[in-house]
Enzyme design. Structure first.
Site, mmCIF file in Angstrom:
data_model
loop_
_atom_site.group_PDB
_atom_site.id
_atom_site.type_symbol
_atom_site.label_atom_id
_atom_site.label_comp_id
_atom_site.label_asym_id
_atom_site.label_seq_id
_atom_site.Cartn_x
_atom_site.Cartn_y
_atom_site.Cartn_z
ATOM 1 N N ASP A 1 0.847 -1.193 0.000
ATOM 2 C CA ASP A 1 0.000 0.000 0.000
ATOM 3 C C ASP A 1 0.882 1.242 0.000
ATOM 4 O O ASP A 1 1.977 1.230 0.572
ATOM 5 C CB ASP A 1 -0.890 0.067 1.247
ATOM 6 N N ASP B 1 -1.357 -3.551 -3.842
ATOM 7 C CA ASP B 1 -2.608 -3.628 -3.096
ATOM 8 C C ASP B 1 -3.310 -2.271 -3.186
ATOM 9 O O ASP B 1 -3.737 -1.870 -4.246
ATOM 10 C CB ASP B 1 -2.362 -4.069 -1.658
ATOM 11 N N ASP C 1 -5.352 3.159 2.215
ATOM 12 C CA ASP C 1 -6.165 2.206 2.972
ATOM 13 C C ASP C 1 -6.176 2.552 4.461
ATOM 14 O O ASP C 1 -5.112 2.772 5.069
ATOM 15 C CB ASP C 1 -5.622 0.785 2.792
ATOM 16 N N ARG D 1 -12.899 0.568 -5.705
ATOM 17 C CA ARG D 1 -12.638 1.023 -4.327
ATOM 18 C C ARG D 1 -12.369 2.521 -4.274
ATOM 19 O O ARG D 1 -11.283 2.969 -3.928
ATOM 20 C CB ARG D 1 -11.477 0.248 -3.695
#
Length: 348
Positions: free
Chosen positions: A156, A185, A189, A242
């Site tokens: 991330d 990824d 996040d 997302r």
């Protein structure tokens, strides 16, 4: 939380032993979803700033809706240009302002501790190769930085857990789509009961899974009542999905641009609630969904969005969602959003 990083960083270069100006934002709680903030907090700072002084950038929304946080203000200002210097500067929970000069190549994720302002010295500063790890921390600003090709242990660019009062503003995030969707990824996040977060004026592009808020359908015990997050004036382009994917939390998504989104855009799931307003969708599949990918639906109130040609791919199955937010903000007219955001999102 300081609304403009220049309120922390003096206009002249400061040595590590000098103190920066301390200026906090006083947040007002209101139950109104479209309020003009007429306080002094909308005024431009008196010292020099790199971020454009427009009417919308000062809003930090959920980041300060529970407290008045100080990030790195009042601490030392340190300029760094390599991984060793960055890791040393980030140590400890003391107030600190770290200016990143140039692109720093990382060989592993670096940890950001509490009371930190991490600021790009110019529009061509940032990190590549790995990302930032934030855990059990609070009061953090990440601003004016480029993040790319993040292949640290988390894969991330920003991975935050159990952390609160974080503002990510005027940054650029990208990897590539030349590999499979799991090669990297996430870009941004927040998981494990992180809370009070604002993501604003960022350019997020060329990636598959951009921003996961709440990592698992099985984490209700930890995440329920947490994960309050605002997304505003971000430019999402050439992304798979997302934007965000939100479980259990509470989201306010306004005045963003979604362009060339492959799978889904705003995905509200597992009992999460969101107010989604004044966004622009261009060739963006499934602009808003509440019944994707999880065993439990989310709920959305949507208003004043421009869905372009993809409105019929919305899947909003519950509308008993968020109707107001506990902070002042000013939503831009949707007709102006595309040009405003495309022009001003990202490092300045």
């Amino acid at each position: 939380m300081n609304q403009w990083y220049s309120q922390c960083v003096p206009s002249n270069e400061v040595s590590p032993s000098s103190n920066a100006n301390n200026s906090n934002v006083n947040n007002s709680n209101v139950n109104n979803s479209n309020v003009n903030n007429a306080s002094n907090n909308n005024k431009a700072p008196t010292n020099n700033a790199s971020i454009p002084q427009n009417n919308y950038a000062p809003n930090v929304q959920y980041t300060t809706s529970n407290a008045s946080a100080s990030s790195g203000c009042g601490g030392q200002t340190i300029t760094v240009s390599n991984q060793s210097q960055l890791e040393t500067a980030l140590k400890g929970n003391n107030a600190k302002i770290i200016k990143v000069n140039g692109i720093i190549k990382l060989n592993a994720d670096v940890t950001v501790n509490s009371n930190t302002s991490l600021i790009g010295a110019n529009k061509n500063s940032g990190i590549t190769g790995a990302g930032l790890k934030i855990k059990n921390a609070k009061n953090i600003i990440i601003q004016n930085l480029k993040f790319s090709y993040c292949l640290g242990s988390n894969k991330d660019c920003i991975n935050a857990q159990k952390s609160t009062n974080i503002w990510v503003d005027h940054c650029e995030f990208f990897n590539d789509r030349n590999h499979g969707k799991d090669y990297y990824d996430g870009l941004i996040d927040f998981t494990h009961a992180s809370d009070y977060i604002t993501i604003s004026w960022n350019y997020v592009h060329d990636h598959y899974k951009a921003s996961l808020i709440g990592h698992s359908d099985s984490n209700a015990g930890e995440d329920t009542g947490k994960l309050h997050i605002t997304y505003h004036h971000n430019y999402f382009k050439n992304v798979g999905s997302r934007l965000p994917s939100l479980r259990f939390g509470t989201g306010h998504v306004f005045n963003n641009v979604y362009e060339n989104i492959e799978a889904s855009s705003v995905n509200i799931r597992m009992g999460a609630k969101a107010l989604v307003e004044g966004n622009v969708f261009r060739n963006a599949n499934k602009p808003i969904s509440t019944n994707l990918d999880s065993k439990q639906e989310g709920s959305v109130i949507q208003r004043n969005n421009d869905f372009g040609s993809t409105a019929n791919s919305n899947s909003i199955t519950r509308i008993d969602g968020l109707t107001s937010v506990p902070y002042q903000y000013s939503a831009e007219n949707v007709n102006n959003v595309y040009n405003s955001v495309v022009k001003s999102a990202g490092p300045q």
